[in-house]
Design a protein around this motif. Structure first.
Motif, PDB file in Angstrom:
ATOM      1  N   GLN A  56      45.398  67.033  50.974  1.00 37.09           N
ATOM      2  CA  GLN A  56      45.999  66.916  52.365  1.00 37.09           C
ATOM      3  C   GLN A  56      45.746  68.404  52.955  1.00 37.09           C
ATOM      4  O   GLN A  56      45.121  68.608  54.099  1.00 37.09           O
ATOM      5  CB  GLN A  56      47.356  66.544  52.435  1.00 37.09           C
ATOM      6  CG  GLN A  56      47.755  65.116  51.792  1.00 37.09           C
ATOM      7  CD  GLN A  56      46.735  64.140  52.043  1.00 37.09           C
ATOM      8  OE1 GLN A  56      46.491  64.093  53.543  1.00 37.09           O
ATOM      9  NE2 GLN A  56      46.245  63.577  51.160  1.00 37.09           N
ATOM     10  N   GLN A  57      45.714  69.452  52.178  1.00 41.52           N
ATOM     11  CA  GLN A  57      45.380  70.733  52.508  1.00 41.52           C
ATOM     12  C   GLN A  57      43.894  70.968  53.056  1.00 41.52           C
ATOM     13  O   GLN A  57      43.727  71.792  53.822  1.00 41.52           O
ATOM     14  CB  GLN A  57      45.486  71.832  51.506  1.00 41.52           C
ATOM     15  CG  GLN A  57      47.071  72.188  51.308  1.00 41.52           C
ATOM     16  CD  GLN A  57      48.090  72.597  51.867  1.00 41.52           C
ATOM     17  OE1 GLN A  57      47.391  73.636  52.648  1.00 41.52           O
ATOM     18  NE2 GLN A  57      49.129  72.325  52.076  1.00 41.52           N
ATOM     19  N   LEU A  58      42.910  70.100  52.546  1.00 42.29           N
ATOM     20  CA  LEU A  58      41.691  70.227  52.753  1.00 42.29           C
ATOM     21  C   LEU A  58      41.373  69.558  54.224  1.00 42.29           C
ATOM     22  O   LEU A  58      40.290  69.668  54.840  1.00 42.29           O
ATOM     23  CB  LEU A  58      40.671  69.589  51.772  1.00 42.29           C
ATOM     24  CG  LEU A  58      40.787  69.777  50.379  1.00 42.29           C
ATOM     25  CD1 LEU A  58      39.909  69.110  49.549  1.00 42.29           C
ATOM     26  CD2 LEU A  58      40.531  71.419  50.281  1.00 42.29           C
ATOM     27  N   ASN A  59      42.539  69.221  55.060  1.00 35.12           N
ATOM     28  CA  ASN A  59      42.243  68.585  56.300  1.00 35.12           C
ATOM     29  C   ASN A  59      42.257  69.980  57.142  1.00 35.12           C
ATOM     30  O   ASN A  59      41.896  69.570  58.381  1.00 35.12           O
ATOM     31  CB  ASN A  59      43.538  67.959  56.627  1.00 35.12           C
ATOM     32  CG  ASN A  59      43.678  67.332  58.066  1.00 35.12           C
ATOM     33  OD1 ASN A  59      42.412  66.585  58.186  1.00 35.12           O
ATOM     34  ND2 ASN A  59      44.427  67.600  58.889  1.00 35.12           N
ATOM     35  N   THR A  62      39.498  74.632  59.818  1.00 35.50           N
ATOM     36  CA  THR A  62      38.855  75.999  59.751  1.00 35.50           C
ATOM     37  C   THR A  62      38.359  76.607  58.569  1.00 35.50           C
ATOM     38  O   THR A  62      37.779  77.749  58.275  1.00 35.50           O
ATOM     39  CB  THR A  62      40.046  76.913  60.388  1.00 35.50           C
ATOM     40  OG1 THR A  62      41.041  76.944  59.647  1.00 35.50           O
ATOM     41  CG2 THR A  62      40.465  76.397  61.789  1.00 35.50           C
ATOM     42  N   SER A  63      38.945  75.924  57.270  1.00 30.27           N
ATOM     43  CA  SER A  63      38.456  76.173  56.150  1.00 30.27           C
ATOM     44  C   SER A  63      37.523  75.323  55.436  1.00 30.27           C
ATOM     45  O   SER A  63      37.160  75.298  54.026  1.00 30.27           O
ATOM     46  CB  SER A  63      39.686  76.116  55.123  1.00 30.27           C
ATOM     47  OG  SER A  63      40.799  77.287  55.484  1.00 30.27           O
ATOM     48  N   ASN A  64      36.700  74.325  56.333  1.00 26.44           N
ATOM     49  CA  ASN A  64      35.831  73.530  55.635  1.00 26.44           C
ATOM     50  C   ASN A  64      34.399  73.995  56.122  1.00 26.44           C
ATOM     51  O   ASN A  64      33.959  74.107  57.469  1.00 26.44           O
ATOM     52  CB  ASN A  64      35.905  72.118  56.308  1.00 26.44           C
ATOM     53  CG  ASN A  64      35.240  71.057  55.658  1.00 26.44           C
ATOM     54  OD1 ASN A  64      33.920  71.203  55.333  1.00 26.44           O
ATOM     55  ND2 ASN A  64      35.760  69.910  55.489  1.00 26.44           N
ATOM     56  N   ASN A 331      45.426  62.289  55.682  1.00 28.73           N
ATOM     57  CA  ASN A 331      46.379  61.815  56.534  1.00 28.73           C
ATOM     58  C   ASN A 331      47.410  62.726  57.397  1.00 28.73           C
ATOM     59  O   ASN A 331      47.572  62.463  58.445  1.00 28.73           O
ATOM     60  CB  ASN A 331      47.705  61.454  55.459  1.00 28.73           C
ATOM     61  CG  ASN A 331      48.775  60.420  55.760  1.00 28.73           C
ATOM     62  OD1 ASN A 331      48.094  59.474  56.267  1.00 28.73           O
ATOM     63  ND2 ASN A 331      50.048  60.541  55.525  1.00 28.73           N
ATOM     64  N   PRO A 332      47.282  64.162  57.345  1.00 31.82           N
ATOM     65  CA  PRO A 332      47.704  64.958  58.510  1.00 31.82           C
ATOM     66  C   PRO A 332      46.932  64.614  59.585  1.00 31.82           C
ATOM     67  O   PRO A 332      45.828  64.484  59.524  1.00 31.82           O
ATOM     68  CB  PRO A 332      47.696  66.431  57.935  1.00 31.82           C
ATOM     69  CG  PRO A 332      47.444  66.117  56.309  1.00 31.82           C
ATOM     70  CD  PRO A 332      47.061  64.781  56.008  1.00 31.82           C
TER      71      PRO A 332
END
Length: 637
Positions: A56-59, A62-64, A331-332
């Protein structure tokens, strides 16, 4: 009490605050509490959700790197305030270093980027799954499969960034020796085969789809796992990792080659088969390409022009449970609509603080999109590429795309519907934002920065005069404040899977019938003729589609258009070894502070990117190489 999936992220924040790091996160922490953690089904389920938490943090877009380094978006680096994580956007300016790598998912100083820590939690779950006595056999099988998938996906996320990585199949005991902890990188093919092997184990025990969407939407299904397997195999077969001469001779310290030196077309054959299997299973479960059905809130008969635009926008922004095309999303909800929206009302202009509008699209991205004949703008023999920056005024025929009577440039006319769905531009119609009458729709007035902000207010600056319209739900409203209607950014959707299959099949067998079948499905949804008909009638290269090389170019551009702004193109351009070429030219916008059209429509360089051969793979932090002498740095760093 059961913790619903939507609460996973909140539960996991506390877990992230407890960590230790030694070379890689291969040794479990909190060892003394494991008996409590797995004492019963409910406690074990809580731990299952912590395995999901890093996903979920990978959502965070800006970090992708698939979003921030794709060349699709420019984020200004001279703002007076810094409201978001700008590190990823800065990488194309040449800021990457092995001393402190940007977007460091290997070392994971930021807990949301600690992917090896997430792998360790998955291993802990698998090692203790037999402990809860009240866990039913069916639940146990499903949970094991979910964690196997997550473990595979986390390895995949690292592999596409770093190439060969250490495989962490089991946690080391706390008594492990220093030498045991000093893990080595595995060859790239070994890594990919390991990931696919985990997915193959997981797939039979996953549910085909989620039945109880209110409780479980976002948990892993067979369709997700099959689609990720296809994506992994396509990555393995792609030029960056399949016989890449740039990595010939790259070995670890024991002399093991970390990349295969020879190209293997069989990898494309396997990838194509996996794509077709995933498509077959998706369609069997009722998935199909999304089309927009106007709700009762839209009065009158919506024009075909706007229906096509809203079909394309809503393919991304429709609610997951209502979108028959969506295979997988995180999910977020996606939280950056305000960065993609221009100011369209007097109240919005007077109160800009809720909506910065700073995700700017360079001219080069807008020129990816086809003409209305379905071919590239520099190939369409009817379009007039050389005069695309000449001024032209909106007329009645184009009124649903360009404001009637407004002067803009020829480049904004006679384009395919995906251009108008993806791009907000000076004079461009913006349907929605609280006005659902197509004859009274808003349009953007960007000249002189009137819908941006003055040069004195650099918090709210769109530096090119183009906005990523596709990433805004048409029912979101920016007026006196911003009221977004949330959506979840797709990770995988059926249209992307169709194009992945067309690509793999073309590389395996050349432009056979199925290649055209699946690319044409996506084009038809966008209101375009098939590839063969379009190129034969309108292109100055009418037989381009008849060769593997020509069809490859068509498929690559089709993917970049169809998946624009969805954090896909940056990864595609890397695996194709095309990102260096894309970033070899300046990224430009319009002269945004000019009021007159004649002066505004002059391209102005915003960034001169810095991207070399070494940037295709991330560097490992220098300190990690010192601590673990068994590791080797990626090539050219």
């Amino acid at each position: 009490m059961k913790i619903q999936y939507k609460h996973i992220l909140l539960f996991a924040i506390a877990v992230f605050s407890i960590s230790c790091k030694k070379y890689l996160d291969v040794i479990p922490d909190n060892t003394g509490t494991l008996d409590y953690t797995f004492r019963n089904r409910n406690e074990a389920e809580n731990y299952l959700f912590t395995c999901y938490a890093t996903l979920q943090q990978l959502n965070d877009i800006t970090s992708n790197a698939g979003f921030t380094t794709s060349s699709e978006i420019i984020y200004p680096n001279n703002l007076t305030n810094h409201p978001i994580n700008e590190i990823g956007f800065a990488l194309i300016r040449g800021t990457q270093s092995s001393n402190i790598p940007g977007l460091d998912f290997w070392d994971g100083e930021n807990s949301g980027q600690a992917v090896y820590r997430a792998i360790r939690r998955c291993n802990t779950m698998l090692e203790n799954i037999d402990e809860p006595a009240d866990l039913t056999p069916a639940e146990k099988s499903r949970w094991i499969a979910e964690v196997q998938f997550l473990k595979a996906y986390y390895h995949y996320y690292l592999a596409r960034m770093y190439g060969p990585i250490p495989i962490v199949d089991k946690n080391l005991p706390v008594t492990a020796s220093t030498e045991e902890v000093r893990v080595k990188r595995a060859p790239m093919d070994t890594v990919c085969n390991y990931i696919v092997g985990l997915l193959d184990k997981a797939i039979p025990n996953l549910p085909p789809v989620i039945q109880n969407q209110a409780q479980e939407l976002g948990r892993i299904t067979q369709l997700i796992a099959l689609s990720v397997k296809a994506e992994v195999l396509v990555m393995q077969a792609s030029p960056l990792f399949n016989g890449n001469p740039d990595y010939a001779g790259f070995k670890d310290k024991s002399g093991t080659a970390l990349f295969s030196p020879t190209y293997d077309v069989n990898k494309w054959v396997k990838a194509a088969a996996a794509c077709k299997t995933a498509i077959t299973q998706c369609e069997a479960q009722g998935l199909r390409l999304y089309t927009f059905t106007p709700p009762a809130t839209i009065p009158g008969n919506l024009s075909d022009s706007l229906k096509k635009v809203l079909t394309i926008q809503n393919t991304v922004t429709e609610r997951w449970e209502l979108n028959p095309e969506l295979i997988w999303a995180l999910n977020p909800t996606w939280g950056w609509q305000g960065y993609c929206t221009p100011r369209l009302t007097a109240k919005a202009l007077a109160n800009p603080f809720s909506n910065p509008g700073t995700f700017a699209v360079p001219i080069s991205t807008t020129e990816l999109f086809y003409t209305d004949k379905g071919v590239p703008i520099n190939e369409d023999k009817t379009w007039g590429y050389s005069s695309r920056y000449n001024l032209q005024t909106g007329d009645n025929a184009s009124r649903f795309y360009v404001e009637k009577g407004y002067t803009t440039v020829r480049a904004h006319f006679a384009r395919e519907p995906r251009f108008y769905a993806n791009i907000g531009f000076d004079g461009g119609v913006w349907f929605g934002n609280g006005v659902l009458s197509q004859e009274n729709a808003y349009y953007i007035q960007a000249r002189g920065n009137s819908s941006l902000a003055g040069p004195q207010d650099l918090i709210f600056l769109n530096v090119t005069g183009y906005w990523p319209k596709k990433l805004v739900n048409y029912t979101s409203v920016y007026d006196d404040g911003f009221i977004p209607v949330d959506f979840r950014m797709p990770l995988m959707r059926l249209g992307g899977l169709y194009l992945l299959y067309a690509e793999a099949l073309n590389e395996a067998s050349g432009p056979v019938a199925d290649v055209f079948t699946y690319i044409d499905k996506v084009r038809a949804r966008a209101g375009l003729q098939g590839v063969q008909a379009s190129w034969a009638a309108y292109s100055n290269n009418p037989t381009k589609f008849s060769s593997k090389d020509g069809m490859r170019q068509i498929i690559h551009q089709e993917r970049r258009i169809e998946l624009c702004f969805e954090a896909q193109s940056g990864w595609d351009l890397r695996r194709w070894k095309e990102l260096q070429s894309v970033l070899s030219v300046p990224l430009q916008g319009w002269s945004i502070y000019e009021n007159q059209a004649l002066n505004y429509y002059r391209p102005s360089t915003v960034i001169t990117p810095v991207f070399g051969l070494k940037n295709y793979l991330w560097p490992i932090k220098d300190d990690d190489l010192i601590v673990n002498p068994n590791l080797v740095q990626n090539p050219y760093w």
